[in-house]
Design a protein around this motif. Structure first.
Motif, PDB file in Angstrom:
ATOM      1  N   LEU A 145       1.153  -1.089   0.393  1.00 30.77           N
ATOM      2  CA  LEU A 145       0.336  -0.148  -0.038  1.00 30.77           C
ATOM      3  C   LEU A 145       0.853   1.038   0.557  1.00 30.77           C
ATOM      4  O   LEU A 145       0.456   2.127  -0.588  1.00 30.77           O
ATOM      5  N   SER A 157      -6.017  -8.763  -0.001  1.00 28.86           N
ATOM      6  CA  SER A 157      -6.464  -7.415   0.523  1.00 28.86           C
ATOM      7  C   SER A 157      -6.331  -6.626   0.392  1.00 28.86           C
ATOM      8  O   SER A 157      -6.395  -5.334   0.629  1.00 28.86           O
ATOM      9  N   ILE A 164      -8.556  -4.846  -2.146  1.00 31.85           N
ATOM     10  CA  ILE A 164      -9.394  -4.580  -1.531  1.00 31.85           C
ATOM     11  C   ILE A 164      -9.273  -3.041  -1.317  1.00 31.85           C
ATOM     12  O   ILE A 164      -9.857  -2.052  -1.261  1.00 31.85           O
ATOM     13  N   THR A 165      -8.248  -2.686  -0.344  1.00 29.83           N
ATOM     14  CA  THR A 165      -7.545  -1.342   0.224  1.00 29.83           C
ATOM     15  C   THR A 165      -7.342  -0.372  -0.474  1.00 29.83           C
ATOM     16  O   THR A 165      -8.221   0.032  -0.467  1.00 29.83           O
ATOM     17  N   HIS A 198      -9.855   1.050  -2.441  1.00 31.28           N
ATOM     18  CA  HIS A 198     -11.168   2.262  -1.052  1.00 31.28           C
ATOM     19  C   HIS A 198     -10.290   3.162  -0.274  1.00 31.28           C
ATOM     20  O   HIS A 198     -10.829   5.075  -0.439  1.00 31.28           O
ATOM     21  N   ILE A 199      -8.868   3.064   0.540  1.00 35.76           N
ATOM     22  CA  ILE A 199      -8.388   4.395   0.041  1.00 35.76           C
ATOM     23  C   ILE A 199      -7.904   5.351  -0.765  1.00 35.76           C
ATOM     24  O   ILE A 199      -8.279   6.449  -1.045  1.00 35.76           O
TER      25      ILE A 199
END
Lengths: 471, 471
Positions: free
Chosen positions: A246, A289, A292-293, A296-297
């Motif tokens: 991320l 994961s 998905i993150t 949305h972030i």
């Protein structure tokens, strides 16, 4: 490095505005959610209204000193708020549709700005002295022309929805991105122009500059996107941590924007293409994961930045300091304001209608479904022009909300998908490629791009293998 | 509001440092990942080293003008970097274990700071004049005492791991959080003290102040956590958007920190408890994708903030400006530095060993497994003290890495869980509650808390129903 050392130094000067602003932002989100059921109101209107109300409250509390609590400057906007919004737009954009409309977007984005700049410049040069506003040089008028020809992609994203009006969204938004690049290069070119020695070469040089800027900005965004994808692939962060993946994705996309600004390119164009590349390659190299993150972030950061901007616009309306700066009378100001709005509308109308016709004529030869209807030209572009100058956003957004559900849904994905499927199963079609290129150039380019992508790019930079229907 | 208007104003003064810093941060993440296999190196060491190297490079490039590119001030640290780190710690902390050790944490955090302050104050008052450093008032010495008694929770989190050394982690981290609150109140109290009229009431007042600060900070964090949970529950954002839920959670937790700072409370304590409450209630009221996203967002923000701090520490080591400020000779400075380090160690040793004994004595009556071993006292606390003053972080971290795997794993969850299960199935146990309260006070409090939580709190603020094993 005890924590205590500095605690006493945290001044109220910094803490109070931040605390108040964050509190208002929270309020804004909750109220915006409660009012969402109501079709007359959207997030931007809620934010502007709450900003206006809190601005009034602060104005009364500070006894008329100032209406806004945070010093909003260009830095805040261009360094922190704009990058996440544009990046998210690139990251979530329907790539297939965007590139399908690439020709139209470029037509509007490039030619449009040139036409619009010309009209606003000539118009203001003729009308401003009539209003008693004198003292501007030829260069100033050219600057006014370019400034009001650039459109605001942020407002566009708020008013239009990708799923409701897909064609209009990708055209208007894409045009905004290209438009920005054109405006930046025009503005810079004008600063360098020696007005006394204007000749045919000047305009050629400006056009040359534009293509250089467009190419380099895109190349920078694409390079950083590919680098990120490659880094994530070879290091395979997933084995260790989602957190690192991320962080790398966010920092690299931000870096692309900062580097573009550093080299005086169009940061917006760069970060937009970086977003497209990230979602096309890098996103497939991370853990489930992380996927998905990230979705949305990025959406969340973009959402908060948008709300922040609209909230501030509401607060800023009451900024007495800015009203006092000018020495012109209220009537003169209103006159100048109306003139600019009028010229901007005229400038947009002058290229939107003829270019739409041209684009429709070309596209109709290829496929009839993707034409730009008259309603789209009127409501979409008109609303955007007006909103981008913050003229009565309330009523206009409302009228837009009313019109949008009625505007025809351009369903261009269906033929595109059916073509896709047949292409992947039917090898015989390959021999028709030459005739295809003549009849349907966009599809053919897309077909060869997909082949190239599957053969060389995806194995190198990551992504699902051929035959997938993601767009 | 054309985008162009300000583009020309984005000064290199802002863009260059940011671009360079973000690039170094990216490099740091990649290098840190590559070196992670190596057990002698961890993220903080990588960051400090890269910071030092790039600091040297910048120093050479700017011809000795300055070694760091970003002006790092208290604001940057306390407003942007610290809150996410502490919030994430609260959000991810093993709540059951943390509250199980609550008594020990308070003992170290409160009594420890008082003892340590006393020793450092008295010691520096006696030793500084010997070194030729004169001119400090009694108040200054008291300030030195409090400042060097506060510990740095950020370093602790980097060196210790929640899963590897659970007891030590929760004790040291928990103590750091409480410790900060104690130091803040002591420091503020000392600023108000009239040294000429010191009497018994002064110390009582300081203690009273502490409990007030501790209670209000905790209450603020808990209130905002509960408010967020309630908001998310009644508005049920999930129906519409994950984006809004994420924004609300992030903004509300940030608001808790800012409000605490605004009211001159301990922001660290507030945001920590806010994090605990959020993960206990609010987290259960959001959609599945929000749950995944929040866990990773908070961890990522905390990770980036930590890396940023360590990177800066490495750069700052070469800051020539700060070295030039003082008029004292190098020998005198070294002497003062060593004295402070020595006194700090002495101050910590003076409360860590006796209090560990006391805590072990009390805990042993309840349960033998959770005692603090001698090895924990030595390596854990010693390392932290030293690292918090940035003394030779390289070698110390290495020695710590070597020791940590050997330190005994305190498995206190097993008896806790088995008790839990029996409690939820066996109602007969309830009649033993009085004798339990005398024998095992912590468990009994926990039992009643769970009952209260299940009956009143969870139906109101959200969360899974009784019998779940999450901690």
């Amino acid at each position: 490095m005890g924590v205590l050392e500095f605690t006493g130094n945290l001044t109220h000067q910094t803490v109070v505005p931040l605390a108040v602003f964050v509190a208002i932002l929270c309020l804004c989100l909750v109220v915006g959610h409660l009012l969402e059921e109501n079709r007359w109101v959207n997030v931007s209107i809620t934010a502007i209204s709450i900003g206006f109300i809190s601005g009034t409250a602060i104005l009364l509390l500070t006894k008329g000193k100032n209406s806004h609590i945070l010093r909003f400057n260009e830095e805040l906007f261009f360094i922190y708020l704009l990058p996440p919004i544009i990046f998210n737009a690139g990251f979530q954009v329907k790539k297939k549709r965007f590139f399908h409309n690439f020709f139209t977007i470029m037509l509007f984005g490039v030619t449009g700005v040139f036409i619009s700049t010309l009209i606003i410049t000539v118009g203001s040069r003729w009308l401003f002295p009539e209003l008693g506003f004198i003292g501007l040089t030829a260069k100033d008028f050219l600057a006014v022309g370019t400034i009001f020809s650039s459109t605001d992609t942020v407002c566009t994203l708020q008013v239009l929805h990708q799923d409701e009006t897909p064609l209009l969204y990708s055209l208007v938004f894409g045009e905004g991105v290209v438009n920005d690049a054109t405006s930046v290069v025009l503005f810079n070119a004008i600063q360098k122009i020696d007005v006394a020695r204007l000749n045919r070469w000047t305009s050629l040089q400006v056009i040359g500059d534009f293509f250089y800027l467009f190419a380099t900005s895109t190349a920078l965004g694409v390079s950083i996107g590919l680098l990120t994808a490659y880094l994530l692939k070879i290091l395979y962060f997933g084995r260790h941590s989602t957190v690192r993946e991320l962080a790398i994705m966010i920092l690299m996309s931000y870096l692309s924007y900062m580097l573009a600004e550093l080299f005086e390119l169009s940061g917006i164009l760069t970060v937009f293409f970086c977003g497209i590349l990230m979602s096309h390659y890098a996103w497939h190299n991370v853990t489930e994961s992380s996927r998905i993150t990230t979705r949305h972030i990025f959406a969340m950061m973009s959402f908060v930045a948008e709300t922040f901007i609209f909230l501030y616009v509401g607060m800023d309306a009451l900024d007495i300091g800015k009203w006092k700066i000018t020495k012109l009378s209220f009537q003169k100001l209103t006159g100048i304001y109306c003139t600019i709005v009028l010229l901007t509308l005229l400038g947009r109308a002058a290229f939107v209608f003829p270019l739409s016709l041209l684009s429709n004529y070309i596209n109709r030869r290829a496929q009839s479904a993707s034409s730009i209807t008259f309603k789209n030209q009127v409501f979409g572009f008109l609303t955007k022009s007006l909103i981008s100058h913050l003229l009565l956003p309330n009523t206009l957004n409302k009228s837009n909300c009313r019109q949008e559900p009625r505007s025809p849904r351009e369903d261009i994905t269906l033929p595109l998908l059916s073509f896709e499927e047949s292409a992947s199963t039917n090898i015989l079609r390959a021999k028709d490629s030459l005739s295809m290129l003549i009849e349907r150039p966009v599809y053919t380019i897309h077909y060869y791009w997909r082949k190239f992508d599957d053969t060389y790019m995806r194995p190198m930079f990551g992504g699902p293998h051929s035959g997938s229907s993601e767009c």
